[in-house]
Motif scaffolding. Sequence first.
Motif, PDB file in Angstrom:
ATOM      1  N   UNK A 266       0.978  -1.269  -0.041  1.00 54.82           N
ATOM      2  CA  UNK A 266      -0.124   0.005   0.020  1.00 54.82           C
ATOM      3  C   UNK A 266       0.948   1.195  -0.029  1.00 54.82           C
ATOM      4  N   UNK A 267       0.436   2.504  -0.766  1.00 51.55           N
ATOM      5  CA  UNK A 267       1.071   3.489  -0.565  1.00 51.55           C
ATOM      6  C   UNK A 267       0.201   4.516   0.112  1.00 51.55           C
ATOM      7  N   UNK A 268       0.802   5.690   0.480  1.00 54.24           N
ATOM      8  CA  UNK A 268       0.304   6.714   1.200  1.00 54.24           C
ATOM      9  C   UNK A 268      -0.823   7.590   0.471  1.00 54.24           C
ATOM     10  N   UNK A 269      -1.065   7.357  -0.770  1.00 50.43           N
ATOM     11  CA  UNK A 269      -2.110   7.913  -1.404  1.00 50.43           C
ATOM     12  C   UNK A 269      -3.353   6.879  -1.760  1.00 50.43           C
ATOM     13  N   UNK A 270      -3.223   5.952  -1.182  1.00 47.74           N
ATOM     14  CA  UNK A 270      -4.354   4.876  -1.071  1.00 47.74           C
ATOM     15  C   UNK A 270      -4.442   4.150  -2.414  1.00 47.74           C
ATOM     16  N   UNK A 271      -3.556   3.670  -3.020  1.00 49.33           N
ATOM     17  CA  UNK A 271      -3.092   2.763  -4.073  1.00 49.33           C
ATOM     18  C   UNK A 271      -2.154   1.833  -3.781  1.00 49.33           C
ATOM     19  N   UNK A 272      -2.070   0.570  -4.377  1.00 49.48           N
ATOM     20  CA  UNK A 272      -1.125  -0.483  -4.336  1.00 49.48           C
ATOM     21  C   UNK A 272      -0.146  -0.437  -5.155  1.00 49.48           C
TER      22      UNK A 272
ATOM     23  N   UNK B 134     -11.145   3.444  -7.712  1.00 50.77           N
ATOM     24  CA  UNK B 134     -11.784   4.084  -8.934  1.00 50.77           C
ATOM     25  C   UNK B 134     -11.700   5.618  -8.320  1.00 50.77           C
ATOM     26  N   UNK B 135     -11.809   6.082  -7.053  1.00 53.69           N
ATOM     27  CA  UNK B 135     -11.614   7.601  -6.795  1.00 53.69           C
ATOM     28  C   UNK B 135     -10.262   8.141  -7.430  1.00 53.69           C
ATOM     29  N   UNK B 136      -9.245   7.173  -7.566  1.00 53.33           N
ATOM     30  CA  UNK B 136      -7.967   7.717  -7.961  1.00 53.33           C
ATOM     31  C   UNK B 136      -7.756   7.429  -9.502  1.00 53.33           C
TER      32      UNK B 136
END
Length: 169
Positions: free
Chosen positions: A65-71, A143-145
């Motif tokens: 996981x990353x800090x921006x909410x994706x992997x 989807x939000x990103x």
Amino acid sequence: MKKILFISVLGLLSCNRNNQAHPPIGGVLSQNDLDVSKNRMKNLNAQERMHIQEWIDGQPVKYYPTRLNYWVNTEGFDLREKRPDNSLISYSYELYDFDQTKIYDEPIERKDAKFGHFDELKAVENALRFIHDGEEVTILVPSALAYGTYGDEKKIDNDIPLIIKLKAQ
């Protein structure tokens, strides 16, 4: 004949009165509408994160996981030094759904894009800050990103999480 026409018009009017009016894009929303939308996105994000984690658990490759909410499939990826604004980068990426079906036949490519001056998916732009030249990473994006509630108005529908194979040249 007049009775049929009258009944048809009456039926149409009765169906139409239950439709909720929506303001146009960019229109003014009430605080209640904003709260409903915020809660919908929060719940959708939680569901997508759960489904993505289940998908990750079934893969032979490890994702982080990353800090921006994706992997991403590279450990410590977003802890690297960031590329500065106004630096140039050339890159390409391919989009897949979580059935691993390629969405577009050709990759999306950009040559000599300048940070701070290009419009890209949030997750892609963030990942480009940390990717090394010549490196290829796979990112798993809620989807939000990605394309959010509207999709890309071509092949990607609304609220679709994506697998993005990103390569810096």
